[in-house]
Design a protein around this motif. Structure first.
Motif, PDB file in Angstrom:
ATOM      1  N   LEU A   1      23.066  36.987 -79.614  1.00 46.74           N
ATOM      2  CA  LEU A   1      23.067  36.202 -80.849  1.00 46.74           C
ATOM      3  C   LEU A   1      22.495  37.012 -82.010  1.00 46.74           C
ATOM      4  N   VAL A   2      21.506  37.839 -81.722  1.00 42.19           N
ATOM      5  CA  VAL A   2      20.963  38.712 -82.768  1.00 42.19           C
ATOM      6  C   VAL A   2      22.025  39.696 -83.233  1.00 42.19           C
ATOM      7  N   VAL A   3      22.783  40.255 -82.293  1.00 38.05           N
ATOM      8  CA  VAL A   3      23.857  41.174 -82.654  1.00 38.05           C
ATOM      9  C   VAL A   3      24.898  40.479 -83.523  1.00 38.05           C
ATOM     10  N   VAL A   4      25.270  39.261 -83.144  1.00 37.57           N
ATOM     11  CA  VAL A   4      26.241  38.504 -83.937  1.00 37.57           C
ATOM     12  C   VAL A   4      25.683  38.219 -85.334  1.00 37.57           C
ATOM     13  N   GLY A   5      24.390  37.914 -85.406  1.00 36.08           N
ATOM     14  CA  GLY A   5      23.771  37.657 -86.692  1.00 36.08           C
ATOM     15  C   GLY A   5      23.769  38.871 -87.598  1.00 36.08           C
ATOM     16  N   LEU A   6      23.695  40.062 -87.015  1.00 35.81           N
ATOM     17  CA  LEU A   6      23.709  41.285 -87.814  1.00 35.81           C
ATOM     18  C   LEU A   6      25.053  41.533 -88.479  1.00 35.81           C
ATOM     19  N   LEU A   7      26.100  40.843 -88.024  1.00 33.48           N
ATOM     20  CA  LEU A   7      27.420  41.014 -88.637  1.00 33.48           C
ATOM     21  C   LEU A   7      27.437  40.561 -90.092  1.00 33.48           C
ATOM     22  N   ILE A   8      26.572  39.621 -90.450  1.00 29.22           N
ATOM     23  CA  ILE A   8      26.600  39.070 -91.807  1.00 29.22           C
ATOM     24  C   ILE A   8      25.609  39.769 -92.732  1.00 29.22           C
ATOM     25  N   VAL A   9      24.896  40.765 -92.221  1.00 20.48           N
ATOM     26  CA  VAL A   9      23.933  41.472 -93.060  1.00 20.48           C
ATOM     27  C   VAL A   9      24.688  42.439 -93.970  1.00 20.48           C
ATOM     28  N   PRO A  10      24.606  42.294 -95.282  1.00 24.25           N
ATOM     29  CA  PRO A  10      25.326  43.210 -96.182  1.00 24.25           C
ATOM     30  C   PRO A  10      24.698  44.593 -96.166  1.00 24.25           C
ATOM     31  N   ILE A  11      25.537  45.590 -96.266  1.00 26.64           N
ATOM     32  CA  ILE A  11      25.078  46.970 -96.194  1.00 26.64           C
ATOM     33  C   ILE A  11      24.202  47.337 -97.393  1.00 26.64           C
ATOM     34  N   GLN A  12      24.377  46.654 -98.509  1.00 27.12           N
ATOM     35  CA  GLN A  12      23.655  47.023 -99.728  1.00 27.12           C
ATOM     36  C   GLN A  12      22.151  46.813 -99.612  1.00 27.12           C
ATOM     37  N   ILE A  13      21.711  45.825 -98.817  1.00 27.28           N
ATOM     38  CA  ILE A  13      20.284  45.539 -98.764  1.00 27.28           C
ATOM     39  C   ILE A  13      19.514  46.618 -98.010  1.00 27.28           C
ATOM     40  N   ALA A  14      20.220  47.470 -97.273  1.00 32.11           N
ATOM     41  CA  ALA A  14      19.542  48.501 -96.493  1.00 32.11           C
ATOM     42  C   ALA A  14      19.535  49.857 -97.172  1.00 32.11           C
ATOM     43  N   LEU A  15      20.226  50.000 -98.283  1.00 37.35           N
ATOM     44  CA  LEU A  15      20.363  51.313 -98.896  1.00 37.35           C
ATOM     45  C   LEU A  15      19.013  51.887 -99.332  1.00 37.35           C
TER      46      LEU A  15
END
Length: 299
Positions: free
Chosen positions: A133-147
């Motif tokens: 479920l954590v892996v599935v939740g990571l699908l919606i994390v936008p790449i911009q917030i990690a830059l």
């Protein structure tokens, strides 16, 4: 008392549904017309690619004076001079940087995701469902917030602006979708095959390598095509994490956009080269791609 005529079945009010006008027209035309229509649509889809190829094979003066479609009446205008000039600008280094970023990323994502997907699908361990479920939740994390956080972390460990740094970023953000896709495919493999292998004394690694991985080739090939295209065409991550020495083709072409009016020959030839490899990859693995897309549609 109601009687019916001998030998006649009672009317039940059920019959074949009435067919609409569109359905009757489709039957009259047959599959041949539909195939011709699909070919015409495919040709229209390829027109921009053809136009880019023609522009890359003509001089700046000719491109500024005429449309690319005039090449059919003036084929003598075609030349390879643009590609010679492109290679003279150092574009070759950017091409190899793109290869060094894309190929390792694709291999790492497929290898790690396939093993993780097998564990989520067929191995029982504490917290398995929660972790998935954590892996599935990571699908919606936008790449911009990690830059910004990742850029600061890379600067601290000394890999900012390097090819390994770009590769690691792509791998991290490519794994959630890859694990999700492969896990859903691996679940559909008959359990009897795995049980038979276990009864023969095969270890989990042996089952994965000799049973699950070969059967998962269609899904793995589809994932490989997706991942390759995503990384090959990426520019956002390259703009943030790649410097001049490690920049891929997308960043090299973007740097040429400032002089668009005077170097359309460099842009067109570079853009076509960056397009050529994905096209060859897609058409070369088209059969596996279609199998992967259709894998879950028929049980």
């Amino acid at each position: 008392m109601t009687t019916t005529t001998a030998g006649a079945a009672p009317h039940l009010g059920v019959g074949a549904p009435r067919r609409g006008l569109a359905s009757r027209i489709a039957d009259r035309l047959g599959g041949g017309v539909i195939q011709v229509a699909m070919v015409v649509l495919g040709v229209f889809w390829l027109v921009p690619t053809l136009g880019l190829l023609v522009v890359s094979l003509r001089s700046v003066q000719v491109n500024n004076a005429e449309g690319w479609w005039t090449v059919f009446t003036k084929p003598a205008e075609l030349t390879l001079e643009n590609y010679k000039n492109l290679l003279a600008t150092g574009f070759t280094a950017s091409f190899w940087n793109t290869v060094l970023i894309t190929v390792p990323t694709t291999i790492l994502v497929i290898g790690i995701a396939a093993m993780a997907a097998y564990a989520f699908a067929w191995m029982d361990f504490p917290g398995r469902d929660t972790a998935f479920l954590v892996v599935v939740g990571l699908l919606i994390v936008p790449i911009q917030i990690a830059l910004i956080p990742v850029a600061a972390f890379y600067g601290g460990i000394g890999i900012f602006g390097t090819i390994p740094g770009v590769v690691l970023f792509h791998v991290a953000f490519g794994l959630p979708f890859a694990i999700f896709l492969l896990r859903n495919f691996f679940v559909g493999i008959p359990a009897s095959l795995l049980e038979a292998a276990r009864m023969d004394g095969a270890s989990e690694w042996k089952i994965f390598a000799s049973v699950v991985f070969p059967l998962g080739k269609p899904a793995i090939a589809s994932l490989g095509i997706f991942q390759f295209l995503w990384v090959w065409n990426d520019m956002l991550v390259a703009l943030v994490f790649a410097d001049t020495g490690s920049q891929p083709m997308t960043k090299a072409l973007q740097s040429q956009m400032r002089q668009f009016g005077s170097n359309i020959d460099i842009l067109s030839s570079g853009a076509f080269l960056s397009l050529l490899i994905p096209l060859v990859l897609f058409f070369g693995f088209q059969r596996y791609f279609v199998q992967g897309m259709m894998a879950g549609s028929v049980k």
